[in-house]
Design an enzyme around this catalytic site. Structure first.
Site, PDB file in Angstrom:
ATOM      1  N   GLU A   1       0.842  -1.207   0.000  1.00 21.64           N
ATOM      2  CA  GLU A   1       0.000   0.000   0.000  1.00 21.64           C
ATOM      3  C   GLU A   1       0.871   1.247   0.000  1.00 21.64           C
ATOM      4  O   GLU A   1       1.851   1.334   0.762  1.00 21.64           O
ATOM      5  CB  GLU A   1      -0.903  -0.032   1.238  1.00 21.64           C
ATOM      6  CG  GLU A   1      -2.298   0.434   0.990  1.00 21.64           C
ATOM      7  CD  GLU A   1      -3.084  -0.487   0.064  1.00 21.64           C
ATOM      8  OE1 GLU A   1      -3.211  -0.151  -1.130  1.00 21.64           O
ATOM      9  OE2 GLU A   1      -3.570  -1.532   0.533  1.00 21.64           O
TER      10      GLU A   1
ATOM     11  N   SER B   1     -11.575   1.002  -5.519  1.00 17.40           N
ATOM     12  CA  SER B   1     -11.295   1.505  -6.869  1.00 17.40           C
ATOM     13  C   SER B   1     -12.514   1.568  -7.770  1.00 17.40           C
ATOM     14  O   SER B   1     -12.473   1.143  -8.931  1.00 17.40           O
ATOM     15  CB  SER B   1     -10.202   0.673  -7.539  1.00 17.40           C
ATOM     16  OG  SER B   1      -9.007   0.855  -6.857  1.00 17.40           O
ATOM     17  N   SER B   2     -13.593   2.130  -7.239  1.00 22.50           N
ATOM     18  CA  SER B   2     -14.747   2.375  -8.112  1.00 22.50           C
ATOM     19  C   SER B   2     -14.320   3.290  -9.264  1.00 22.50           C
ATOM     20  O   SER B   2     -14.817   3.159 -10.385  1.00 22.50           O
ATOM     21  CB  SER B   2     -15.891   3.013  -7.323  1.00 22.50           C
ATOM     22  OG  SER B   2     -15.465   4.231  -6.747  1.00 22.50           O
TER      23      SER B   2
ATOM     24  N   ASP C   1      -4.367   0.781  -9.409  1.00 25.92           N
ATOM     25  CA  ASP C   1      -5.777   0.392  -9.555  1.00 25.92           C
ATOM     26  C   ASP C   1      -6.119   0.085 -11.009  1.00 25.92           C
ATOM     27  O   ASP C   1      -6.838  -0.875 -11.311  1.00 25.92           O
ATOM     28  CB  ASP C   1      -6.680   1.511  -9.037  1.00 25.92           C
ATOM     29  CG  ASP C   1      -6.288   1.966  -7.648  1.00 25.92           C
ATOM     30  OD1 ASP C   1      -5.668   1.170  -6.927  1.00 25.92           O
ATOM     31  OD2 ASP C   1      -6.585   3.119  -7.294  1.00 25.92           O
TER      32      ASP C   1
ATOM     33  N   TYR D   1      -3.805  12.236   0.851  1.00 24.43           N
ATOM     34  CA  TYR D   1      -3.083  11.309  -0.027  1.00 24.43           C
ATOM     35  C   TYR D   1      -1.865  12.033  -0.636  1.00 24.43           C
ATOM     36  O   TYR D   1      -0.739  11.522  -0.602  1.00 24.43           O
ATOM     37  CB  TYR D   1      -4.032  10.803  -1.121  1.00 24.43           C
ATOM     38  CG  TYR D   1      -3.423   9.799  -2.068  1.00 24.43           C
ATOM     39  CD1 TYR D   1      -3.569   8.434  -1.845  1.00 24.43           C
ATOM     40  CD2 TYR D   1      -2.714  10.212  -3.193  1.00 24.43           C
ATOM     41  CE1 TYR D   1      -3.016   7.507  -2.729  1.00 24.43           C
ATOM     42  CE2 TYR D   1      -2.160   9.302  -4.070  1.00 24.43           C
ATOM     43  CZ  TYR D   1      -2.323   7.954  -3.838  1.00 24.43           C
ATOM     44  OH  TYR D   1      -1.784   7.048  -4.705  1.00 24.43           O
TER      45      TYR D   1
HETATM   46  C1  GLA Z   1      -5.244   4.451  -4.075  1.00 22.18           C
HETATM   47  C2  GLA Z   1      -4.491   4.926  -5.300  1.00 22.18           C
HETATM   48  C3  GLA Z   1      -3.410   3.916  -5.691  1.00 22.18           C
HETATM   49  C4  GLA Z   1      -2.534   3.545  -4.501  1.00 22.18           C
HETATM   50  C5  GLA Z   1      -3.387   3.214  -3.293  1.00 22.18           C
HETATM   51  C6  GLA Z   1      -2.563   2.999  -2.059  1.00 22.18           C
HETATM   52  O1  GLA Z   1      -5.968   3.320  -4.370  1.00 22.18           O
HETATM   53  O2  GLA Z   1      -5.368   5.090  -6.383  1.00 22.18           O
HETATM   54  O3  GLA Z   1      -2.655   4.427  -6.752  1.00 22.18           O
HETATM   55  O4  GLA Z   1      -1.613   4.570  -4.220  1.00 22.18           O
HETATM   56  O5  GLA Z   1      -4.338   4.218  -3.013  1.00 22.18           O
HETATM   57  O6  GLA Z   1      -1.803   1.852  -2.178  1.00 22.18           O
END
Ligand code: GLA
Length: 386
Positions: free
Chosen positions: A34, A129-130, A175, A227
């Protein structure tokens, strides 16, 4: 079909009406790895049964019409206004669709008016990841409808450009790789520097296991600042350590890196990424030899690292992990970008129901929103529906 027996001078047959074209692309669960993707590191996602379907059809007007089965009213953008910033904040979701069309045009692919209808069953804001399911289904459907002949890495790149440059979410590409390259009963070891994808066996049923997902309902949002703040800290740490990315440091360099970083926050962020890359590779090694249960401690250690070093968990998420572990999970961790979202637990199927109910009870005791649970398996990535 033309035939040699046609009389000379027969007019060319009228061009066939372009047909509708529908593709489905899945969401993903990241098993481990992650916040490593934007550090050029390793991650191990899998595509899940939840996904988005996108249907493209032609329009006479020079307009991009975006319709969602889950939302009110179409969003319309004149093709000559299709650019980042064209949509209001309320219509951000449509940016994942419009952004793909824009990214294609940026690459020189022109098109006339289009209507795109999307229909998704990926929970929104749950860290599954919608948005990648949406972007990838649209990229694959447009590629097919317009006959562009883009290959899978190019589809990943287009969907990622839409998310990064049109929507403005500074995500790292994992994703979209999972959504396009997913394989049944496999997790994907992704090298985010080379973008190589190695499918690694992950047949839960054959191993007598299940992967329980708890959607904690604690909202998660990647376009807010947290983020990006994590990403900036990692890039700063890499700069201070004199490497292109934190991926370039292994466990053997960890203690030296800790000595050289000037503040505690940077040390923690870097330690998460360096140890997480190592755990991800160790997990892939175990899975290559069919040792599914044995990955449990790596999953749980990943959670502790996200909680204590990367500081991206929230109390709802930590509680769900604790309860799953108390109810027999071999390992449990938050999956996805963090600050809420979903927790996964690797368990015996017979224990999953009791564990899920225990999480509901623990949440009720703290007045948290009631969580939702389901199990997932690894499925194939984007494909055409006929
Ligand atoms: C989200 C982002 C990914 C990744 C994750 C964390 O899903 O879209 O690119 O950075 O967070 O692992």
């Amino acid at each position: 079909m033309s035939s040699t027996s046609e009389p000379a001078g027969t007019p060319e047959p009228a061009e066939a009406e372009p047909v509708e074209c529908t593709w489905r692309a899945p969401g993903r669960v990241n098993l481990i790895g992650e916040h490593t993707d934007y550090n050029d590191g390793f991650c191990l996602p899998m595509a899940i049964p939840h996904g988005c379907t996108a249907t493209v059809s032609p329009l006479a007007e020079p307009v991009l019409e975006v319709v969602s089965v889950q939302r009110e009213g179409p969003v319309e953008i004149a093709l000559d206004e299709l650019a980042p910033g064209a949509l209001s904040d309320d219509d951000e979701w449509a940016g994942y669709v419009a952004g793909v069309a824009w990214a294609l045009r940026e690459r020189g692919h022109e098109f006339a008016g289009l209507s795109i209808t999307v229909d998704s069953d990926v929970p929104v804001g749950a860290g599954l990841s919608s948005s990648a399911a949406l972007g990838c289904s649209v990229a694959a459907a447009l590629n097919d409808h317009l006959g562009l002949g883009l290959d899978r890495p190019e589809l990943v790149s287009v969907a990622r450009q839409a998310e990064n440059d049109f929507v403005g979410a500074p995500t790292g590409g994992m994703d979209q790789l999972a959504s396009i390259f997913g394989e049944r009963n496999r997790v994907l070891l992704c090298d985010m520097r080379t973008l190589d994808v190695e499918p690694v066996p992950f047949d839960l049923e054959a191993a007598g296991l299940t992967l329980l997902v708890i959607d904690t309902k604690a909202p998660h949002q990647l376009t807010d600042g947290l983020y990006g703040e994590r990403r900036d800290a990692c890039e700063q740490a890499a700069r201070l350590l004199g490497v292109p990315a934190l991926r370039d440091l292994g466990l053997e360099e960890l203690s030296d890196a800790m000595d050289r970083l000037p503040d505690e926050t940077l040390r923690k962020r870097a330690r998460h990424v360096i140890t997480e890359n190592d755990r991800t590779l160790a997990c892939a090694d175990l899975l290559r030899t069919g040792q599914l249960r044995q990955i449990g401690p790596l999953l749980t250690a990943s959670h502790a690292s996200m909680r204590d070093d990367f500081e991206i968990t929230v109390p709802e998420v930590d509680l769900a992990v604790e309860v799953l572990l108390a109810f027999g999970a071999f390992g449990a961790r938050m999956t996805g970008g963090g600050f809420g979202g979903c927790v996964i637990g690797l368990m015996e199927p017979a224990q999953a129901r009791a564990a899920a109910l225990a999480v509901v009870a623990a949440y009720a005791g703290r007045d948290y929103v009631e969580p939702v649970s389901f199990t997932v398996t690894a499925v194939d990535g984007a494909h055409r529906l006929d």
